[in-house]
Design an enzyme around this catalytic site. Structure first.
Site, PDB file in Angstrom:
ATOM      1  CB  SER A   9      -0.952  -0.026   1.134  1.00 27.47           C
ATOM      2  OG  SER A   9      -1.382   1.389   1.510  1.00 27.47           O
ATOM      3  CG  HIS A  34      -3.719  -1.859  -1.314  1.00 27.07           C
ATOM      4  ND1 HIS A  34      -4.852  -2.597  -1.482  1.00 27.07           N
ATOM      5  CD2 HIS A  34      -4.091  -0.888  -0.415  1.00 27.07           C
ATOM      6  CE1 HIS A  34      -6.031  -2.271  -0.379  1.00 27.07           C
ATOM      7  NE2 HIS A  34      -5.638  -1.328   0.141  1.00 27.07           N
ATOM      8  CG  ASP A  36      -5.005   2.213   1.131  1.00 25.53           C
ATOM      9  OD1 ASP A  36      -6.068   1.331   1.113  1.00 25.53           O
ATOM     10  OD2 ASP A  36      -4.083   1.891   1.257  1.00 25.53           O
ATOM     11  CG  MET A  38      -8.773   6.962   2.334  1.00 28.18           C
ATOM     12  SD  MET A  38      -7.698   7.114   4.005  1.00 28.18           S
ATOM     13  CE  MET A  38      -6.807   5.489   3.782  1.00 28.18           C
ATOM     14  CG  HIS A  75      -9.149  -0.322   0.083  1.00 30.98           C
ATOM     15  ND1 HIS A  75      -8.479  -0.480   1.197  1.00 30.98           N
ATOM     16  CD2 HIS A  75     -10.394  -0.630   0.376  1.00 30.98           C
ATOM     17  CE1 HIS A  75      -9.229  -0.644   2.296  1.00 30.98           C
ATOM     18  NE2 HIS A  75     -10.649  -0.661   1.690  1.00 30.98           N
ATOM     19  CG  MET A  77     -11.387   2.843   2.484  1.00 27.72           C
ATOM     20  SD  MET A  77      -9.737   2.923   3.268  1.00 27.72           S
ATOM     21  CE  MET A  77      -8.652   2.919   1.985  1.00 27.72           C
ATOM     22  CG  MET A 169     -11.134  -3.140   5.728  1.00 30.19           C
ATOM     23  SD  MET A 169      -9.815  -2.699   4.836  1.00 30.19           S
ATOM     24  CE  MET A 169      -8.800  -1.951   6.107  1.00 30.19           C
ATOM     25  N   GLY A 177      -0.489   2.060   9.635  1.00 29.07           N
ATOM     26  CA  GLY A 177       0.296   1.838  10.717  1.00 29.07           C
ATOM     27  C   GLY A 177      -0.820   1.373  11.998  1.00 29.07           C
ATOM     28  CG  ASP A 203      -5.845  -3.000   3.603  1.00 28.29           C
ATOM     29  OD1 ASP A 203      -4.684  -2.740   4.118  1.00 28.29           O
ATOM     30  OD2 ASP A 203      -6.580  -2.137   3.138  1.00 28.29           O
ATOM     31  N   GLY A 204      -4.185  -4.334   6.840  1.00 27.62           N
ATOM     32  CA  GLY A 204      -4.302  -3.416   8.149  1.00 27.62           C
ATOM     33  C   GLY A 204      -3.371  -4.225   8.990  1.00 27.62           C
ATOM     34  N   GLY A 205      -2.368  -3.814   9.542  1.00 27.78           N
ATOM     35  CA  GLY A 205      -1.447  -4.138  10.427  1.00 27.78           C
ATOM     36  C   GLY A 205      -0.836  -5.652   9.875  1.00 27.78           C
TER      37      GLY A 205
HETATM   38  C1  DX5 Z   1      -6.193   1.621   5.906  1.00 27.79           C
HETATM   39  C2  DX5 Z   1      -5.708   1.135   4.454  1.00 27.79           C
HETATM   40  C3  DX5 Z   1      -4.536   0.250   4.541  1.00 27.79           C
HETATM   41  C4  DX5 Z   1      -3.213   0.731   4.815  1.00 27.79           C
HETATM   42  C5  DX5 Z   1      -2.533  -0.328   5.645  1.00 27.79           C
HETATM   43  O1  DX5 Z   1      -7.376   2.142   5.630  1.00 27.79           O
HETATM   44  O2  DX5 Z   1      -6.808   0.500   3.751  1.00 27.79           O
HETATM   45  O3  DX5 Z   1      -4.321  -0.278   3.071  1.00 27.79           O
HETATM   46  O4  DX5 Z   1      -2.275   1.388   3.885  1.00 27.79           O
HETATM   47  O5  DX5 Z   1      -1.569   0.057   6.222  1.00 27.79           O
HETATM   48  P1  DX5 Z   1      -0.556  -0.812   7.178  1.00 27.79           P
HETATM   49  O6  DX5 Z   1      -0.337  -1.938   6.291  1.00 27.79           O
HETATM   50  O7  DX5 Z   1       0.467   0.015   7.858  1.00 27.79           O
HETATM   51  O8  DX5 Z   1      -1.524  -1.268   8.407  1.00 27.79           O
HETATM   52 ZN    ZN Z   2      -6.437  -0.501   1.983  1.00 25.26          ZN
END
Ligand code: DX5
Ligand code: ZN
Length: 247
Positions: A9, A34, A36, A38, A75, A77, A169, A177, A203-205
């Site tokens: 991402s 990826h 993102d 938003m 993605h 959002m 998610m 982060g 996706d996430g962490g």
């Molecule tokens: C959060 C995004 C993720 C984000 C993940 O809303 O959808 O794609 O970049 O970031 P990390 O891998 O740092 O958790």
């Molecule tokens: Zn994402």
């Protein structure tokens, strides 16, 4: 599970040098990118839209076929995913991954300027439309949304209404982060049991410390933002993530 698809991402990259970030990620042997998107409505943050993605497209070769190297996994959002689909197709999106929660609360207008349409958007209609536009369709769910909303969509009688990918998610969408939510993995396990060949994205962490649990549950499309762009040796991290899924 299907083979690993490692999907950095760029949210965690330097936005002043996004083109370089995309080229770097490909050099580090990622599969997809990826992106993102938003809108400040669906999530409490804003990033970039179609104009930026259109410029990035010139920095990264288009995949030879759907699912190939250099796939732009967008993605979305955003609050009104149907309204923006053709704009992102024109910009060069390959995968248009919308949020279930946004689809079921928005109208089916197909143009940003359309103020007339009152007909509701549905996930199946949106997936059909994304396919008609020539993109792959992904459907994402937030941590508070149950996996059960997906069964009817995955079982759509018409294959044009079935998603090519499901995104579970593992943080609240909006920021990079954040801490990985292992509590979401039961959704992946349930999906993988029923659909051995489905692309299941998390996706996430995701990082070296969390990938094994996710891979074990059956995820194969791995998004990683801070773990890749914050690493001393990003290529190594990508290799570790890939090996965990493919072992
Ligand atoms: C959060 C995004 C993720 C984000 C993940 O809303 O959808 O794609 O970049 O970031 P990390 O891998 O740092 O958790
Ligand atoms: Zn994402």
């Amino acid at each position: 599970s299907p083979p690993a698809i490692i999907n950095p991402s760029v949210l965690s990259a330097d936005f002043a040098e996004l083109g370089k970030a995309c080229r770097d990620a490909m050099d580090w042997k990622s599969d997809w990118l990826h992106l993102d998107v938003m809108d400040g409505h669906f999530v409490p943050n804003m990033t970039f839209g179609a104009p930026v993605i259109g410029k990035l497209r010139k920095h990264v070769d288009r995949p030879k076929e759907a699912g190939g190297l250099g796939t732009f996994d967008c993605h979305m959002m955003i609050a009104e995913p149907m309204r923006w689909a053709s704009i992102f197709r024109d910009a060069g999106a390959d995968m248009y991954c919308f949020h279930y929660e946004a689809a079921v609360t928005s109208v089916g207008a197909k143009d940003p300027a359309d103020t007339q349409t009152t007909e509701k958007c549905t996930p199946k209609n949106l997936i059909r439309y994304i396919h008609e536009l020539g993109m792959q369709a992904g459907i994402a769910i937030k941590p508070k949304t149950g996996v059960d909303v997906l069964w009817d969509i995955l079982a759509a009688e018409d294959e044009k209404e079935r998603p090519d990918m499901v995104l579970i998610m593992t943080v609240e969408p909006g920021f990079g982060g954040q801490k990985f939510m292992a509590s979401e993995l039961h959704k992946v396990t349930a999906l993988r049991e029923k659909y051995p060949n489905l692309n299941i994205e998390v996706d996430g962490g995701l990082a070296e410390g969390t990938i094994d649990q996710a891979a074990e549950a059956g995820a194969n499309v791995i998004v990683a933002g801070s773990a890749v762009f914050g690493a001393k040796d990003p290529a190594h991290v990508i290799q570790v993530l890939r090996d965990a899924v493919d072992k």
